[in-house]
Scaffold this motif. Structure first.
Motif: not given
Lengths: 327, 252
Positions: B197-209
């Protein structure tokens, strides 16, 4: 560390000289060396050129090849206990040779036994490649190698089991212990192309082996083609071990022990170890072959016995070191 | 310049669909945190993107020739393998392999890359120590330095900060952020959502295939999504000290 290669090279040369002047014919050092280069075709020249020279050269060629193959195998499998015999070539080459002895092919022609051993090596390595599949990693290669080794070993035992008389069995057992005695230049010319080709392939793996320090995934993303690397390694090892076994019998421990001793001296670098082990292997096999002649000159002590006698205690050292590093 | 573009990427392992239809485009300047529960396919996604495992769909990196790929992307696998007791300096120098012609000595320009990578990870003191005998955290830093020395526009790392102490977790994430700010594309899989949360510019959440969410940390790390993907409740606020994210409890 920069001195390592020159020192090893010097050892090879010195031992080569010692090997040349050593033999049952009690000749002064100077005379024998002069005879080697003279053109008088006297008996001493014959002894030097046809008996001692091929023996000394074979020790360098085969020892160097085995050392290099051992270093490459350990580097590829990232395991200090790996050795060239692991992929089943030694076992299948020995089976070929044993069959040649059993069937009388060895007695009918000088090339009978070496050719049969080489054929065994080729068939063995072909089967290993077939079993390991085109893609698979190092684990399938080890498993295939163990399977072929075990199978070749079983068949060798079967041949011994069915051998017509104790003398035949004796001959087979003695051959399997490995020796460089009574080899001619013919033997050298037979082994040299295979060992040289194998060593050239090994040299091409140096970069890939370095990259493999970081594991297969990392090596692949550094541009190393692992399939190609494995192919070069297996064929190179087969050529070296096949060529060596064909003329000298099964000589163990050189490929295992030499890289192990030299690794700390090259700071663990697999590519440097490859070339250092080539020289180290030549040193070790020359030492063993000289010991054979010095310890029991009359009893035809076998080379493989000596390398095993030197090699086994080094395992004790390895155990000791490993235990010390454990908490 | 090569960018990381995935188009409809899918991976099946032993007949099981790990994920399917993943499409994304990573831009220079992005530090992408790849998050998701265990088994969601974070490692598989990165390995498939690199062309290390068979997959369906397209990846711009997997399409490259091996040498070209080695100059486009550096990969730091999760298993921190250091097979031999090579000195740290030599381990880091392995990163230059794709750039060097076959030969033994390292040109000055390449040596500069190696030195920079070593000092960026604070490894100067450990330079001559055998890498395989360092502590786990030190090994991780040496391997990150190796990846840096490869000097590629794209850097992908599988859980690079797992097992590091807090100082090195934070400094490594800031290092990745600096690299992104310098114009690199960095993708890391990460389980520490607070650091993500503090460092990334972008988050990709991989879940449910598949990709459940893709965007700035603020949007992706929402309580509703965290509850659905991980089954946890969270506290996530923008504070005077920047965004603070704290997982709280397991929700059923």
């Amino acid at each position: 560390m920069k001195l390592l290669m020159p020192v090893l090279a010097l050892c090879v040369l010195v031992l080569f000289g010692v090997s040349l002047v050593l033999g049952p014919a009690d000749v002064p050092v100077g005379d024998s060396l002069t005879a080697l280069v003279s053109d008088d075709y006297g008996p001493l020249t014959l002894v030097m050129r046809e008996i001692r020279l091929p023996r000394a050269l074979l020790a360098i060629v085969i020892g160097g090849g085995l050392g290099m193959a051992g270093a490459a195998m350990q580097g590829y499998l990232r395991n200090p206990l790996a050795e060239p015999g692991l992929i089943g070539v030694s076992g299948s080459a020995a089976l070929g040779a044993v069959l040649a002895l059993h069937t009388g092919l060895a007695a009918s022609s000088v090339f009978g036994l070496p050719a049969a051993a080489l054929a065994g090596a080729v068939i063995g390595v072909g089967l290993v490649m077939l079993l390991a599949g085109p893609r698979g990693g190092s684990l399938t290669l080890i498993l295939a190698g163990i399977a072929i080794s075990a199978f070749a070993g079983a068949l060798t035992s079967l041949v011994l089991n069915l051998s017509p008389n104790p003398f035949a069995a004796n001959e087979i057992v003695f051959w399997m212990m490995g020796s460089l005695a009574d080899r001619s230049m013919l033997h050298l010319w037979l082994a040299l192309p295979f060992v040289a080709a194998g060593a050239a392939l090994m040299a091409l793996t140096a970069r890939g082996l370095d990259a493999l320090t970081l594991g297969e995934d990392a090596a692949e993303t550094m541009g190393i083609n692992l399939r190609e690397l494995r192919l070069m390694l297996v064929i190179g090892t087969a050529a070296i071990v096949g060529g060596g076994t064909a003329v000298a019998g099964a000589i163990g421990f050189v490929g295992l022990v030499v890289p192990h001793i030299l690794r700390p001296l090259v700071q663990g670098s697999p590519s440097r170890l490859l070339f250092a082990s080539a020289l180290g292997g030549a040193v070790m096999l020359q030492l063993a072959d000289i010991s054979v002649r010095l310890i029991l000159p009359a009893r035809d002590l076998k080379l493989g016995v000596i390398t095993a006698l030197i090699g086994a205690p080094l395992f004790l050292h390895l155990i000791y070191k490993t235990r010390k590093e454990q908490p | 310049m090569t960018t990381l573009v995935l188009d409809n990427l899918g991976v099946r392992l032993r007949g099981r669909v790990v994920f399917d239809a993943v499409s994304l485009r990573a831009q220079p300047g992005e530090l992408i945190g790849l998050i998701g529960p265990n088994g969601a396919g974070k490692t598989s996604l990165m390995r498939a993107a690199l062309g290390l495992i068979p997959c369906t769909g397209q990846s711009s990196l997997a399409d490259l020739a091996p040498r070209a790929r080695a100059r486009a992307v550096a990969w730091m696998p999760q298993s921190r393998e250091i097979a031999w007791p090579v000195p740290v300096e030599r381990l880091v120098a392995l990163g230059r392999l794709p750039h060097l012609p076959a030969g033994r000595s390292i040109p000055a320009a390449d040596q500069a890359h190696i030195d920079r990578a070593i000092s960026r990870l604070g490894l100067d003191r450990l330079r001559h120590r055998a890498a395989s005998r360092l502590s786990g955290g030190e090994q991780a830093r040496a391997l990150i330095a190796r990846a840096l020395a490869q000097d590629t526009p794209i850097l992908m790392a599988d859980e690079p900060i797992a097992g590091l102490d807090p100082v090195h977790q934070i400094s490594t994430m800031s290092l990745f952020r600096d690299l992104a700010d310098d114009g690199h594309t960095v993708m890391v899989s990460i389980h520490d959502l607070g650091l993500a949360a503090r460092h990334c510019t972008r988050i990709i959440l991989l879940a449910e295939g598949g990709v459940m969410a893709d965007g700035p940390p603020r949007e992706v790390l929402s309580p509703a999504r965290m509850a659905r993907a991980f089954g946890i409740s969270v506290w996530h606020e923008d504070t005077d000290h920047g965004p603070v994210f704290q997982p709280l409890d397991v929700v059923s």
